[in-house]
Design an enzyme around this catalytic site. Structure first.
Site, PDB file in Angstrom:
ATOM      1  N   ARG A   1       1.784   0.287  -9.968  1.00  0.00           N
ATOM      2  CA  ARG A   1       0.565  -0.282 -10.301  1.00  0.00           C
ATOM      3  C   ARG A   1       0.664  -0.901 -11.832  1.00  0.00           C
ATOM      4  O   ARG A   1       1.258  -0.300 -12.602  1.00  0.00           O
ATOM      5  CB  ARG A   1      -0.426   0.753 -10.343  1.00  0.00           C
ATOM      6  CG  ARG A   1      -1.900   0.423 -10.741  1.00  0.00           C
ATOM      7  CD  ARG A   1      -3.024   1.496 -10.712  1.00  0.00           C
ATOM      8  NE  ARG A   1      -2.962   2.239  -9.362  1.00  0.00           N
ATOM      9  CZ  ARG A   1      -3.583   1.852  -8.368  1.00  0.00           C
ATOM     10  NH1 ARG A   1      -4.109   0.732  -8.357  1.00  0.00           N
ATOM     11  NH2 ARG A   1      -3.377   2.635  -7.288  1.00  0.00           N
TER      12      ARG A   1
ATOM     13  N   GLU B   1       5.150  -0.784  -3.164  1.00  0.00           N
ATOM     14  CA  GLU B   1       3.996  -1.086  -3.048  1.00  0.00           C
ATOM     15  C   GLU B   1       3.441  -1.805  -4.611  1.00  0.00           C
ATOM     16  O   GLU B   1       3.800  -1.090  -5.531  1.00  0.00           O
ATOM     17  CB  GLU B   1       2.914   0.131  -2.766  1.00  0.00           C
ATOM     18  CG  GLU B   1       1.744  -0.137  -3.016  1.00  0.00           C
ATOM     19  CD  GLU B   1       0.687   1.137  -3.145  1.00  0.00           C
ATOM     20  OE1 GLU B   1      -0.315   1.247  -3.827  1.00  0.00           O
ATOM     21  OE2 GLU B   1       1.172   2.121  -2.530  1.00  0.00           O
TER      22      GLU B   1
ATOM     23  N   THR C   1      -4.191  -0.494  -2.769  1.00  0.00           N
ATOM     24  CA  THR C   1      -5.402  -0.821  -3.181  1.00  0.00           C
ATOM     25  C   THR C   1      -6.140  -2.064  -2.405  1.00  0.00           C
ATOM     26  O   THR C   1      -6.801  -2.902  -2.680  1.00  0.00           O
ATOM     27  CB  THR C   1      -5.875  -1.155  -4.584  1.00  0.00           C
ATOM     28  OG1 THR C   1      -4.784   0.027  -5.156  1.00  0.00           O
ATOM     29  CG2 THR C   1      -7.149  -0.657  -4.907  1.00  0.00           C
TER      30      THR C   1
ATOM     31  N   LYS D   1      -2.112   8.451   4.551  1.00  0.00           N
ATOM     32  CA  LYS D   1      -1.842   8.839   2.926  1.00  0.00           C
ATOM     33  C   LYS D   1      -2.909   9.657   2.467  1.00  0.00           C
ATOM     34  O   LYS D   1      -4.165   9.661   2.769  1.00  0.00           O
ATOM     35  CB  LYS D   1      -2.041   7.405   2.268  1.00  0.00           C
ATOM     36  CG  LYS D   1      -2.335   7.439   0.584  1.00  0.00           C
ATOM     37  CD  LYS D   1      -2.745   5.928   0.332  1.00  0.00           C
ATOM     38  CE  LYS D   1      -2.902   6.302  -1.423  1.00  0.00           C
ATOM     39  NZ  LYS D   1      -3.356   4.842  -1.828  1.00  0.00           N
TER      40      LYS D   1
ATOM     41  N   GLY E   1      -0.094  12.579  -8.135  1.00  0.00           N
ATOM     42  CA  GLY E   1       0.294  13.760  -8.711  1.00  0.00           C
ATOM     43  C   GLY E   1       1.653  14.347  -8.376  1.00  0.00           C
ATOM     44  O   GLY E   1       1.932  15.599  -8.679  1.00  0.00           O
TER      45      GLY E   1
ATOM     46  N   GLY F   1       3.347   7.417  -7.786  1.00  0.00           N
ATOM     47  CA  GLY F   1       2.604   6.328  -8.736  1.00  0.00           C
ATOM     48  C   GLY F   1       3.039   6.637 -10.311  1.00  0.00           C
ATOM     49  O   GLY F   1       4.353   6.369 -10.482  1.00  0.00           O
TER      50      GLY F   1
END
Length: 215
Positions: A22, A45, A74, A134, A164, A186
């Site tokens: 991201r 991703e 997203t 997911k 997390g 992430g």
């Protein structure tokens, strides 16, 4: 991709982790993809709320080729699915369960990973053709809850906690023992603006944690 085909392929992965990048920019995309491939990652991703995400996906696909899979996170609409497919994306990952998005992804033969948090969402996603589920956010889907999902979700549907997850073999093992099949990573792996050297360091830490977890 059907859930049966996906989990058969996924279970053969030496590192069943999705790298969530991201905030990555096109200027960093190719180098990041190369680093992650070197560290054993094969599922990359780029969330659509990143700068110029479709350009980054296209650049990553050029680097990855047939060595892995690149796609978007997203993803909220059918139109976005089409845009990702047009730039070569193979993964469609969402934070939510939208049957229209899942069905369209399946129709195009892409990998669909919708986000779910309840049994109703899980079975709605499966009915629409999701390749995997997911479990998001994993901070609220503990190993105990994952075990409850695994008791009712068909074994041919992969469960991937996202959110997390740290490079911690004890944490990973607790989810795997509860029935998880891998993880999405992430902020523990990548944060916007970080150096590529730090990305490599973190990627190797996750690789090591997974190896310890799998022992």
């Amino acid at each position: 991709m059907s859930p049966e085909n996906f989990i058969t392929q996924w279970q053969q992965e030496p590192l069943p982790l999705v790298a969530i990048l991201r905030g990555i920019t096109p200027a960093e995309a190719a180098e990041a993809a190369d680093i992650l491939l070197e560290c054993g990652f094969r599922y990359l991703e780029v969330p659509l709320n990143s700068p110029s995400p479709l350009e980054s996906i296209s650049l990553m696909r050029d680097v990855v080729g047939k060595r892995g899979y690149v796609g978007a996170g997203t993803v909220l609409t059918v139109e976005q699915v089409d845009a990702v497919a047009e730039c070569g994306g193979q993964l469609i990952i969402s934070p939510n369960c939208c049957p229209d998005v899942i069905r369209h992804t399946s129709k195009l033969g892409l990998i669909s990973m919708p986000g779910i948090m309840t049994p109703s969402e899980a079975f709605s996603a499966i009915a629409a053709g999701a390749s995997a589920l997911k479990l998001f956010p994993a901070e609220h889907v503990s190993p105990v809850i994952t075990k409850a999902f695994r008791a009712v979700v068909p074994r041919e549907v992969a469960l991937l906690p996202v959110g997390g997850i740290q490079p911690n073999a004890v944490q990973m093992r607790s989810y795997m023992q509860a029935g998880a099949n891998g993880f999405g990573l992430g902020g523990g792996l990548y944060q916007a603006g970080m150096s590529m050297a730090l990305l490599r360091e973190r990627a190797l830490a996750y690789q090591q944690a997974w190896r310890e977890c799998a022992e």
